[in-house]
Design an enzyme around this catalytic site. Structure first.
Site, PDB file in Angstrom:
ATOM      1  N   ARG A  87      62.869   9.077  27.356  1.00  0.00           N
ATOM      2  CA  ARG A  87      62.393  10.220  26.232  1.00  0.00           C
ATOM      3  C   ARG A  87      61.274   8.960  25.906  1.00  0.00           C
ATOM      4  O   ARG A  87      60.224   9.337  24.701  1.00  0.00           O
ATOM      5  CB  ARG A  87      63.176  10.207  25.247  1.00  0.00           C
ATOM      6  CG  ARG A  87      64.329   8.822  24.832  1.00  0.00           C
ATOM      7  CD  ARG A  87      64.959   9.287  23.100  1.00  0.00           C
ATOM      8  NE  ARG A  87      65.313   7.965  22.270  1.00  0.00           N
ATOM      9  CZ  ARG A  87      66.399   7.948  22.544  1.00  0.00           C
ATOM     10  NH1 ARG A  87      66.922   7.035  23.646  1.00  0.00           N
ATOM     11  NH2 ARG A  87      66.144   6.289  21.599  1.00  0.00           N
ATOM     12  N   ASN A  88      60.949   7.878  26.524  1.00  0.00           N
ATOM     13  CA  ASN A  88      59.312   7.183  26.197  1.00  0.00           C
ATOM     14  C   ASN A  88      58.657   6.581  27.442  1.00  0.00           C
ATOM     15  O   ASN A  88      58.768   7.681  28.446  1.00  0.00           O
ATOM     16  CB  ASN A  88      60.133   5.539  25.961  1.00  0.00           C
ATOM     17  CG  ASN A  88      61.056   5.911  24.778  1.00  0.00           C
ATOM     18  OD1 ASN A  88      60.198   6.244  23.498  1.00  0.00           O
ATOM     19  ND2 ASN A  88      62.338   5.226  24.628  1.00  0.00           N
TER      20      ASN A  88
ATOM     21  N   ASP B 197      71.406   0.373  28.117  1.00  0.00           N
ATOM     22  CA  ASP B 197      72.366   1.297  26.666  1.00  0.00           C
ATOM     23  C   ASP B 197      71.543   2.915  27.024  1.00  0.00           C
ATOM     24  O   ASP B 197      70.480   2.971  25.978  1.00  0.00           O
ATOM     25  CB  ASP B 197      71.157   1.093  25.281  1.00  0.00           C
ATOM     26  CG  ASP B 197      71.925   1.224  24.364  1.00  0.00           C
ATOM     27  OD1 ASP B 197      72.975   1.985  24.155  1.00  0.00           O
ATOM     28  OD2 ASP B 197      70.891   1.264  23.417  1.00  0.00           O
ATOM     29  N   HIS B 198      71.629   3.087  28.570  1.00  0.00           N
ATOM     30  CA  HIS B 198      70.974   4.629  28.246  1.00  0.00           C
ATOM     31  C   HIS B 198      71.498   5.798  27.647  1.00  0.00           C
ATOM     32  O   HIS B 198      73.022   5.886  27.275  1.00  0.00           O
ATOM     33  CB  HIS B 198      71.655   5.319  29.910  1.00  0.00           C
ATOM     34  CG  HIS B 198      71.050   6.689  30.635  1.00  0.00           C
ATOM     35  ND1 HIS B 198      70.131   6.488  31.582  1.00  0.00           N
ATOM     36  CD2 HIS B 198      71.149   8.175  30.110  1.00  0.00           C
ATOM     37  CE1 HIS B 198      69.959   7.900  31.854  1.00  0.00           C
ATOM     38  NE2 HIS B 198      70.576   8.988  30.675  1.00  0.00           N
TER      39      HIS B 198
END
Length: 356
Positions: free
Chosen positions: A162-163, A256-257
Site C-alpha cells: 500500500r506504499n 507485519d503484513h
C-alpha cells in the site's frame, strides 16, 4: 415494487471483485453460514479457506423489505449497476466479531473503527451484473492469467503493498525474481486510513521504479482496487487468495503484513500462514521472507538470514519515517529509497500525496 440499495465506494468495489472472480469461490455476498464460518474458523461453510468476511450491510428499512423479497437492485450514484438474488437475511454481532477478525476492539485501530461503523443487518446472495461500464479498467483474473500465459511465465510471485517502493521492498521483489519466472506488483489502491500514501504517490513511485530500474525484467504492474482492512495475519491470507485467483503461483508475506501500529507481532502473519498451509491446500505457494534492513558493515540491504552483525550496524527501514520526510519535501537517504522515487512523490505534494 423493486427494492433499491445505494452502495458506497467500498461495497461497489466488493461487487466488482465478486463479479470478476477476485473473491472466488464467492459469487456473491456471504450468507450467515459463510459469514460466521469465516469469522470463527477462517473458512467458508464448504471448508474453503476465506479469512475475511465479505458482507453486504444494509439499513434496517432495506433489511425488512429484503426479508419479504427475492431481489435487491444495487445502485451507485443512483444508477442501477447490479442486482442481488436474495438467499439469506441475518443480523451479526459486530462488537464480538471484530475481536475475532482484528484481534482487538480498540477504536484507534482503523479497521476496527471502519467495521464498527457498518450496519448489523446483512443480506446475502449472488451478484448479477446490470451495467457493464462499472467493470471498465477493473482487474480481471481472466486477463491476468491470459497475460501470464502469453509471456510463457510458469511461476509468478504476487507482491502486495500500500506504499511506494523503498529499498526493503525492492530487496524482497528481487528475491522473488530469483525464485519465480516473473513478479506481479499489485499495489492496493482502495480505501486506506488517514496518513497512508495516496494512490497517485504509490503508482507514480512504482512507475518510476519500473522505468528506471526494472526495465526489461519479467514484471507485470497493475493496481488492485479493494479496501485495506488492516487485519494483519488474516488479511495476509486474504491477499494471498486474491493473488491466487489472479493467476499467481507464489505470494510474498514479509514483516507485519497488512499490519498497523503495534497491534500485530512482527511475523504473526507468517505464523498464521504456516498454520493454514499445514491444514489446507491454499492453491498458492507462500514466500515467507525475513525483514530486510541496511547493514553499515555489509554496506547493503540484508536480512537476518544473510547477515549476523550486531545491532550497532543495523539501520531499519521505516516507512513511517520515510513518509514524514517526504511530507516535508525532503528526500530520504538513498540507503532507504532511490532518489528518483522520492522525487516522483515529492512533486505530487500539492496534490496531497498523503491520504486525507
Amino acid at each position: 415494487m423493486d427494492i433499491r440499495f445505494e452502495l458506497n465506494e467500498e461495497l461497489l468495489q466488493d461487487c466488482i471483485n465478486l463479479i470478476n472472480g477476485l473473491f472466488h469461490p464467492l459469487e456473491g455476498f456471504m450468507s450467515s453460514l459463510d459469514y460466521h464460518s469465516s469469522v470463527n474458523n477462517m473458512t467458508l461453510n464448504s471448508g474453503a479457506v476465506f479469512t475475511i468476511p465479505i458482507g453486504l450491510d444494509v439499513d434496517h428499512s432495506t433489511y425488512k423489505k429484503a426479508t419479504e423479497s427475492s431481489k435487491i437492485i444495487l445502485t451507485f450514484k443512483s444508477k442501477d449497476i447490479a442486482y442481488l438474488n436474495i438467499d439469506d437475511c441475518y443480523i451479526v454481532d459486530i462488537e464480538q466479531d471484530v475481536l475475532k477478525i482484528f484481534g482487538t476492539d480498540d477504536l484507534k485501530h482503523p479497521g476496527v473503527k471502519k467495521e464498527l461503523s457498518k450496519s448489523k443487518y446483512r443480506v446475502s446472495g449472488k451478484v448479477i451484473l446490470i451495467d457493464e461500464s462499472i467493470l471498465k479498467n477493473s482487474l480481471k483474473p481472466k486477463d491476468t492469467k491470459e497475460y501470464f500465459v502469453s509471456k510463457g511465465w510458469k511461476t509468478v510471485a504476487g507482491f502486495q503493498t500500500r506504499n511506494p517502493i523503498h529499498k526493503a521492498h525492492e530487496h524482497l521483489q528481487r528475491v522473488a525474481l530469483e525464485v519465480c519466472d516473473a513478479l506481479f506488483i499489485n499495489p492496493l489502491v482502495g480505501w486506506k486510513k488517514k496518513g497512508d500514501f495516496s494512490e497517485e504517490a504509490v503508482l507514480n513511485g512504482y512507475q518510476t521504479m519500473i522505468d528506471e530500474y526494472y526495465t526489461g525484467l519479467n514484471i507485470y504492474f497493475k493496481p488492485l482496487r479493494t479496501p485495506m482492512r488492516y487485519a494483519g495475519p488474516r488479511e495476509a491470507i486474504f491477499h494471498a487468495i486474491i493473488r491466487r485467483n489472479l493467476g499467481c503461483t507464489h505470494f510474498i508475506i514479509g514483516r507485519d503484513h497488512a499490519g498497523v501500529g503495534e497491534y500485530y507481532g512482527k511475523y504473526e502473519a507468517q505464523e498464521l500462514a504456516r498454520e493454514i498451509t499445514s491444514k489446507y491446500d491454499l492453491g498458492i505457494n507462500l514466500l515467507l521472507l525475513s525483514e530486510p534492513y541496511y547493514c553499515k558493515k555489509c554496506e547493503q540491504i540484508v536480512s537476518d538470514k544473510t547477515c549476523k552483525h550486531s545491532d550497532e550496524y543495523i539501520q531499519k527501514i521505516s516507512g513511517t519515517q520515510i513518509r514524514a520526510m517526504l511530507a516535508d519535501g525532503k528526500r530520504p537517504s538513498s540507503i532507504f529509497m532511490r532518489p528518483e522515487i522520492a522525487d516522483s512523490i515529492i512533486k505530487l505534494k500539492d496534490k496531497k500525496f498523503i491520504q486525507g
